[in-house]
Every structure is written in C-alpha cells, then in structure tokens.
Scaffold this active site. Structure first.
Site, PDB file in Angstrom:
ATOM      1  N   PHE A  84       1.907   7.318 -13.362  1.00  0.00           N
ATOM      2  CA  PHE A  84       0.489   7.355 -13.016  1.00  0.00           C
ATOM      3  C   PHE A  84       0.309   8.153 -11.726  1.00  0.00           C
ATOM      4  O   PHE A  84       1.277   8.656 -11.148  1.00  0.00           O
ATOM      5  CB  PHE A  84      -0.058   5.923 -12.860  1.00  0.00           C
ATOM      6  CG  PHE A  84       0.474   5.182 -11.661  1.00  0.00           C
ATOM      7  CD1 PHE A  84       1.763   4.671 -11.653  1.00  0.00           C
ATOM      8  CD2 PHE A  84      -0.309   5.009 -10.521  1.00  0.00           C
ATOM      9  CE1 PHE A  84       2.265   3.999 -10.546  1.00  0.00           C
ATOM     10  CE2 PHE A  84       0.183   4.328  -9.403  1.00  0.00           C
ATOM     11  CZ  PHE A  84       1.470   3.821  -9.423  1.00  0.00           C
ATOM     12  N   ASP A 111       0.871  -1.167   0.000  1.00  0.00           N
ATOM     13  CA  ASP A 111       0.000   0.000   0.000  1.00  0.00           C
ATOM     14  C   ASP A 111       0.909   1.218   0.000  1.00  0.00           C
ATOM     15  O   ASP A 111       1.965   1.221   0.641  1.00  0.00           O
ATOM     16  CB  ASP A 111      -0.928   0.004   1.215  1.00  0.00           C
ATOM     17  CG  ASP A 111      -2.146   0.881   0.977  1.00  0.00           C
ATOM     18  OD1 ASP A 111      -2.547   1.047  -0.193  1.00  0.00           O
ATOM     19  OD2 ASP A 111      -2.705   1.413   1.961  1.00  0.00           O
ATOM     20  N   HIS A 141       9.779   4.926  -4.174  1.00  0.00           N
ATOM     21  CA  HIS A 141       9.331   4.314  -2.921  1.00  0.00           C
ATOM     22  C   HIS A 141       9.098   2.814  -3.090  1.00  0.00           C
ATOM     23  O   HIS A 141       9.585   2.007  -2.325  1.00  0.00           O
ATOM     24  CB  HIS A 141       8.034   5.015  -2.486  1.00  0.00           C
ATOM     25  CG  HIS A 141       7.100   5.277  -3.641  1.00  0.00           C
ATOM     26  ND1 HIS A 141       7.440   6.105  -4.684  1.00  0.00           N
ATOM     27  CD2 HIS A 141       5.888   4.774  -3.957  1.00  0.00           C
ATOM     28  CE1 HIS A 141       6.461   6.105  -5.577  1.00  0.00           C
ATOM     29  NE2 HIS A 141       5.507   5.307  -5.151  1.00  0.00           N
TER      30      HIS A 141
HETATM   31  P1  IMP Z   1      -1.490   2.035  -4.140  1.00  0.00           P
HETATM   32  O1  IMP Z   1      -1.600   1.629  -2.723  1.00  0.00           O
HETATM   33  O2  IMP Z   1      -0.190   1.634  -4.742  1.00  0.00           O
HETATM   34  O3  IMP Z   1      -2.671   1.611  -4.975  1.00  0.00           O
HETATM   35  O4  IMP Z   1      -1.453   3.623  -4.188  1.00  0.00           O
HETATM   36  C1  IMP Z   1      -2.498   4.407  -3.719  1.00  0.00           C
HETATM   37  C2  IMP Z   1      -2.514   5.699  -4.499  1.00  0.00           C
HETATM   38  O5  IMP Z   1      -1.296   6.421  -4.295  1.00  0.00           O
HETATM   39  C3  IMP Z   1      -2.609   5.524  -6.025  1.00  0.00           C
HETATM   40  O6  IMP Z   1      -3.935   5.449  -6.449  1.00  0.00           O
HETATM   41  C4  IMP Z   1      -1.926   6.773  -6.533  1.00  0.00           C
HETATM   42  O7  IMP Z   1      -2.834   7.852  -6.519  1.00  0.00           O
HETATM   43  C5  IMP Z   1      -0.867   7.023  -5.483  1.00  0.00           C
HETATM   44  N1  IMP Z   1       0.413   6.416  -5.901  1.00  0.00           N
HETATM   45  C6  IMP Z   1       0.931   5.225  -5.509  1.00  0.00           C
HETATM   46  N2  IMP Z   1       2.118   4.992  -6.082  1.00  0.00           N
HETATM   47  C7  IMP Z   1       2.349   6.068  -6.882  1.00  0.00           C
HETATM   48  C8  IMP Z   1       3.421   6.411  -7.752  1.00  0.00           C
HETATM   49  O8  IMP Z   1       4.402   5.695  -7.939  1.00  0.00           O
HETATM   50  N3  IMP Z   1       3.304   7.594  -8.385  1.00  0.00           N
HETATM   51  C9  IMP Z   1       2.247   8.425  -8.233  1.00  0.00           C
HETATM   52  N4  IMP Z   1       1.217   8.140  -7.450  1.00  0.00           N
HETATM   53  C10 IMP Z   1       1.267   6.974  -6.767  1.00  0.00           C
END
Ligand code: IMP
Length: 193
Positions: A151, A70, A179
């Site tokens: 993204f 996450d 990250h």
């Molecule tokens: P998730 O837990 O990886 O799905 O991330 C949650 C939200 O954080 C995503 O829907 C993006 O809006 C944002 N996010 C996560 N990783 C990235 C990244 O590498 N670049 C930009 N936004 C990110």
C-alpha cells in the site's frame, strides 16, 4: 495466549503485519475490539509525537496496555519530506496513495539523489510506562510505479540490497525487512521479556 495488548489502529493491513510478527505469544486487539470508534487526533509535527498522542489517548481512556505507531517516508533531497505528512502529502483529507506518489515523482523530477527511508516510531505503554521503538528501512525512489502488492508508496520504493519495489517483493519479504517490521520486532522482544 498470555498477554493482550491494544494496537491503536483499525487498519487491517497493519494489524495483519503486526500479528504475523508477534505470532501466538501476544494477542493484539484493534480499536474496534475495545469498542473505540473515536477519530484519535494526530496533530503532532513528529512521528514520535503522533504515536505518543495516540497511545496516551487510549491509555488515559481505557486504562489498558497499548501501543501506537506512526510512519513516514523521508526523502533526502526533500529535506525529509513528506515525513510526518506522508498520508496527507497530496491531499489534506489523506490516504490518496496515487496522488501522493504522483506528487512525489513530480517533486523528484530531474533530481538525481533518490535516497529515501521509511521510518516507524512505536510508543508502547505498559503499566503506565512509556517506551519508544524505532524502525528504519533505507532505499530509493524509482521513477515509475512497479508492482501491485502492499500500500501507500510501496510501488515506488526499492529497499537497499534489492532491485524490486516493496510492491513487487510482496508481503512475505516486506514483513521481514520493513520499517514497521524492525520497530515491531523491537516491541515484540520488549513485550516477551
Ligand atoms: P501510517 O502512520 O502508518 O498511517 O503511515 C502514514 C503514511 O505513510 C501512509 O498513509 C502511507 O502513505 C505511508 N506508509 C506507511 N507505511 C508504509 C509502507 O509500509 N509502505 C508504503 N507506504 C507506507
């Protein structure tokens, strides 16, 4: 390939990122690969909590080694928001990147402190044992979108030490410094041990 592990996601972008880092040594399966089409709950109020919910969900039902992640964007001037709510920041249904960036830029309108970080928590369960890995990339939020790759919040995030956004830097550089890359490299080291 000797080892197999399930990544609790169907997000093609994330699968590619993680497969690129893990390379040939470990076969990463998606949820679809194990015929899991469930909408796995992400109801915790921390990144670690959500990763744990997703990993345990798979382990308990499928009994396979697995991991879940996450990620959140933590903005200093907003006391760590949007954080665990990054996907659903502007819109309850989530994943509207344009609306999320617009809301964030509005919240930071006139704010001088633009410091932010992306943070990823990964929980891996191997032979029933849970382990946590974290990856952080520090940077800042610029005032207008730049770049087209990546993204989410990529067009407004400039990582420390660079003068371009993640969306301008492109996947090759992002996959080395992000990250998720940092957290995945820790996971990889652990899995190959
Ligand atoms: P998730 O837990 O990886 O799905 O991330 C949650 C939200 O954080 C995503 O829907 C993006 O809006 C944002 N996010 C996560 N990783 C990235 C990244 O590498 N670049 C930009 N936004 C990110």
């Amino acid at each position: 390939m000797s080892k197999k592990i399930v990544f609790a996601t169907n997000n093609a972008h994330k699968l590619n990122e993680v497969r690129a880092i893990l390379g040939e040594n470990i076969e990463v399966q998606s949820l679809r690969d194990i015929n899991c089409y469930d909408d796995i709950p992400e109801t915790a109020d921390t990144l670690e909590g959500n990763a744990l919910l997703k990993a345990r969900y798979i382990y308990e039902r499928y009994g396979v080694d697995c991991f879940a992640d996450d990620t959140g964007l933590e903005v200093e001037a907003l006391n760590g928001a949007p954080g665990v709510y990054s996907a659903r920041y502007a819109d309850e249904n989530g994943h509207n990147s344009e609306a999320n960036m617009q809301k964030l830029l509005k919240e930071l309108d006139g704010v001088e402190n633009r410091k932010a970080q992306f943070r990823t928590a990964i929980i891996v369960i191997v032979n029933g044992k849970e382990h946590l890995f974290e990856g952080i990339v520090k940077g800042s939020i610029i005032k207008t979108r730049k770049g087209t790759s990546g993204f989410g919040y990529d067009p407004i995030f400039v990582p420390e030490g660079y003068d371009k956004t993640f969306a301008e830097l492109g996947d090759d550089i992002k996959n080395k410094i992000s990250h998720r890359a940092v957290a995945t490299q820790k996971l990889c080291k652990f899995l190959l041990k």
